[in-house]
Design an enzyme around this catalytic site. Structure first.
Site, PDB file in Angstrom:
ATOM      1  N   ARG A  79       1.716   3.912  -3.403  1.00  0.00           N
ATOM      2  CA  ARG A  79       1.427   5.345  -3.248  1.00  0.00           C
ATOM      3  C   ARG A  79       2.688   6.172  -3.490  1.00  0.00           C
ATOM      4  O   ARG A  79       2.662   7.183  -4.200  1.00  0.00           O
ATOM      5  CB  ARG A  79       0.876   5.619  -1.836  1.00  0.00           C
ATOM      6  CG  ARG A  79      -0.583   5.219  -1.664  1.00  0.00           C
ATOM      7  CD  ARG A  79      -0.966   5.141  -0.190  1.00  0.00           C
ATOM      8  NE  ARG A  79      -2.403   4.977  -0.002  1.00  0.00           N
ATOM      9  CZ  ARG A  79      -3.052   3.821  -0.166  1.00  0.00           C
ATOM     10  NH1 ARG A  79      -2.383   2.734  -0.526  1.00  0.00           N
ATOM     11  NH2 ARG A  79      -4.355   3.751   0.034  1.00  0.00           N
ATOM     12  N   GLY A  92      -5.049  -4.665  -8.598  1.00  0.00           N
ATOM     13  CA  GLY A  92      -6.147  -3.722  -8.441  1.00  0.00           C
ATOM     14  C   GLY A  92      -5.704  -2.339  -8.021  1.00  0.00           C
ATOM     15  O   GLY A  92      -6.197  -1.329  -8.536  1.00  0.00           O
ATOM     16  N   SER A 126       0.825  -1.216   0.000  1.00  0.00           N
ATOM     17  CA  SER A 126       0.000   0.000   0.000  1.00  0.00           C
ATOM     18  C   SER A 126       0.855   1.260   0.000  1.00  0.00           C
ATOM     19  O   SER A 126       0.625   2.190  -0.781  1.00  0.00           O
ATOM     20  CB  SER A 126      -0.919   0.011   1.221  1.00  0.00           C
ATOM     21  OG  SER A 126      -1.773  -1.101   1.219  1.00  0.00           O
ATOM     22  N   ARG A 135     -13.872  -6.155 -12.618  1.00  0.00           N
ATOM     23  CA  ARG A 135     -13.861  -5.344 -11.401  1.00  0.00           C
ATOM     24  C   ARG A 135     -14.253  -3.902 -11.734  1.00  0.00           C
ATOM     25  O   ARG A 135     -13.573  -3.230 -12.506  1.00  0.00           O
ATOM     26  CB  ARG A 135     -12.483  -5.396 -10.731  1.00  0.00           C
ATOM     27  CG  ARG A 135     -12.119  -6.791 -10.260  1.00  0.00           C
ATOM     28  CD  ARG A 135     -10.737  -6.869  -9.641  1.00  0.00           C
ATOM     29  NE  ARG A 135     -10.656  -6.187  -8.354  1.00  0.00           N
ATOM     30  CZ  ARG A 135      -9.561  -6.174  -7.606  1.00  0.00           C
ATOM     31  NH1 ARG A 135      -8.463  -6.810  -8.011  1.00  0.00           N
ATOM     32  NH2 ARG A 135      -9.552  -5.541  -6.442  1.00  0.00           N
ATOM     33  N   ASP A 193      -8.849  -6.290   4.728  1.00  0.00           N
ATOM     34  CA  ASP A 193      -7.915  -7.265   4.158  1.00  0.00           C
ATOM     35  C   ASP A 193      -7.507  -8.364   5.136  1.00  0.00           C
ATOM     36  O   ASP A 193      -6.921  -9.372   4.722  1.00  0.00           O
ATOM     37  CB  ASP A 193      -6.654  -6.562   3.635  1.00  0.00           C
ATOM     38  CG  ASP A 193      -6.873  -5.954   2.261  1.00  0.00           C
ATOM     39  OD1 ASP A 193      -7.881  -6.295   1.617  1.00  0.00           O
ATOM     40  OD2 ASP A 193      -6.037  -5.139   1.829  1.00  0.00           O
ATOM     41  N   SER A 214     -14.475   1.724  -2.320  1.00  0.00           N
ATOM     42  CA  SER A 214     -13.092   1.371  -2.035  1.00  0.00           C
ATOM     43  C   SER A 214     -12.273   2.630  -1.785  1.00  0.00           C
ATOM     44  O   SER A 214     -12.335   3.595  -2.553  1.00  0.00           O
ATOM     45  CB  SER A 214     -12.497   0.602  -3.208  1.00  0.00           C
ATOM     46  OG  SER A 214     -11.093   0.485  -3.058  1.00  0.00           O
ATOM     47  N   ARG A 243      -4.449 -13.729  -0.810  1.00  0.00           N
ATOM     48  CA  ARG A 243      -4.850 -13.814   0.602  1.00  0.00           C
ATOM     49  C   ARG A 243      -5.578 -15.120   0.921  1.00  0.00           C
ATOM     50  O   ARG A 243      -5.535 -15.578   2.063  1.00  0.00           O
ATOM     51  CB  ARG A 243      -5.692 -12.596   0.986  1.00  0.00           C
ATOM     52  CG  ARG A 243      -4.938 -11.295   0.776  1.00  0.00           C
ATOM     53  CD  ARG A 243      -5.352 -10.198   1.706  1.00  0.00           C
ATOM     54  NE  ARG A 243      -4.721  -8.948   1.327  1.00  0.00           N
ATOM     55  CZ  ARG A 243      -3.461  -8.613   1.563  1.00  0.00           C
ATOM     56  NH1 ARG A 243      -2.673  -9.464   2.207  1.00  0.00           N
ATOM     57  NH2 ARG A 243      -2.957  -7.465   1.169  1.00  0.00           N
TER      58      ARG A 243
END
Length: 406
Positions: A27, A69, A23, A98, A291, A144, A365
């Site tokens: 970014r 994603g 994450s 998606r 998550d 999201s 996951r």
């Protein structure tokens, strides 16, 4: 590649180094593309981050981000703001299912030129980069958080910045705060008051500095699960982590205390120790950290205890429909579970079916959440190499702990 995990036990004390947060990495890579004076250390070695890096560096006009994603959302916003750049952004067959309509409509409202090439509302996208003059847009707050973060990350380069109004209850606030914190670190002015987020334009260079990515808390969740399923006294050290983490999944510290797992910070590491057995029913709202839902559900399954998890509405649009996938695989193991659009209820169980093959649905996951059950039963994980999406060394790290894997 399938892996078979024989029923295992682990060493009393072990140490694992976990890759940088996906994450944070993705970014910062986008911010680095906008402000090249930024340096980054401890980037994630995940597939998603490698795809993001490649997409930002390539001059190709057709970019395939596969299952990533986060990259799809962030890159849509990035290329929409790159004047004179025309790009087709596509992905895997699942990525083409998606929805991305909410983000595309928000960007087009700001003046972007984005069109769908196949099914309406989903990738692939044809993006014709523009200078975006408009600065006001409204989104439903329960979408999201990656849609929101995508807009915030490009906001400093918009001519007039951005005023983003969020309607309703906000989902995954920690991920929004992570984005705003990273913007602050490079000298961007922001405000988050009530349901309005404002980002000022930044016409000067960012503060020249090296930003170090914290290790991934989502990846740490599987080791919390392992501890919860291990005997009292078992200990694992994970690095590198910060006490003032930007990551929402650091909620693991509090949640797994309920399972008898204590967390102690030691310099740049966390020491996890199983200090007690706690098999009381569990109930959590994971609106800010969805998550880790799969990890918690499987931990409870392994312990034979009831749990109710809510705040899971975003799981329907992940790499797979995670709620439906969890239900199918848990029922294979003999568990009883009810799901709704945004919650799950796992009932207590006395035993698990052995030698079950767990399908992973192209979802990293799913593979990692079910692996700790090898402390209770032998189990097979199908398409196990899917872990490379976020945690390429996962199976080797389990072997380091003492798991019997073939």
């Amino acid at each position: 590649m399938n892996v078979i995990l024989q029923k295992s036990s682990i060493a009393n004390q072990s140490s694992i180094v976990i890759t940088g947060s996906k994450s944070e990495s993705n970014r910062l890579l986008l911010l680095q593309a906008l402000f090249p004076e930024i340096n980054i250390k401890n980037l994630s070695n995940s597939d998603d981050t490698k795809v993001m890096q490649y997409a930002l560096q390539t001059s190709e006009d057709h970019i395939d981000i596969h299952h990533a994603g986060t990259a799809m959302r962030f890159l849509t916003a990035y290329f929409a703001t790159q004047e004179h750049r025309k790009v087709v952004l596509t992905g895997s067959s699942r990525m083409k299912e998606r929805p991305i309509k909410i983000l595309v409509e928000a960007l087009n409202t700001l003046g972007a030129d984005i069109a769908y090439l196949e099914s309406e509302d989903c990738p692939p996208l044809k993006i014709n980069g523009q200078q975006l003059i408009k600065d006001k847009v409204t989104l439903n707050a329960n979408v999201s958080s990656q849609y929101i973060s995508a807009l915030l990350l490009v906001a400093p380069k918009l001519t007039n910045g951005l005023e983003l109004t969020l309607e309703g209850e906000i989902t995954s606030v920690p991920y929004i705060n992570m984005t705003l914190d990273l913007l602050h670190q490079i000298g961007v002015k922001t405000e988050f008051e009530a349901n309005v987020i404002s980002v000022s334009p930044k016409t000067t260079k960012a503060d020249s500095q090296t930003l170090i990515v914290e290790s991934d808390w989502s990846s740490a969740s599987y080791f919390y699960s392992i501890l919860a399923l291990s005997p009292v006294g078992t200990q694992i050290t994970l690095s590198s982590y910060k006490q003032n983490s930007l990551q929402g999944d650091s909620a693991l510290i509090t949640i797994y205390k309920d399972f008898g797992v204590e967390t102690r910070f030691n310099k740049n590491a966390i020491v996890l120790k199983k200090t007690a057995e706690n098999v009381t029913p569990k109930m959590y709202n994971l609106n800010n950290s969805p998550d880790i839902a799969q990890t918690i559900a499987v931990t409870c399954l392994g312990l034979g205890i009831e749990c109710q998890l809510s705040g899971l509405h975003t799981l329907k649009i992940k790499e797979t429909d995670r709620l439906e996938a969890l239900k199918i695989e848990i029922e294979k193991l003999g568990g009883q579970i009810d799901i709704t659009e945004n919650s799950l209820h796992l009932f207590s169980n006395k035993s698990l079916n052995c030698d079950v093959s767990i399908d992973t649905y192209n979802d990293h996951r799913m593979a990692m959440a079910f692996a700790p059950l090898a402390l209770k039963i032998s189990i097979q994980i199908n398409e196990a190499n899917v872990v490379s999406k976020s945690f390429p060394s996962f199976w080797e790290d389990l072997k380091t702990l003492g798991f019997n894997i073939s």
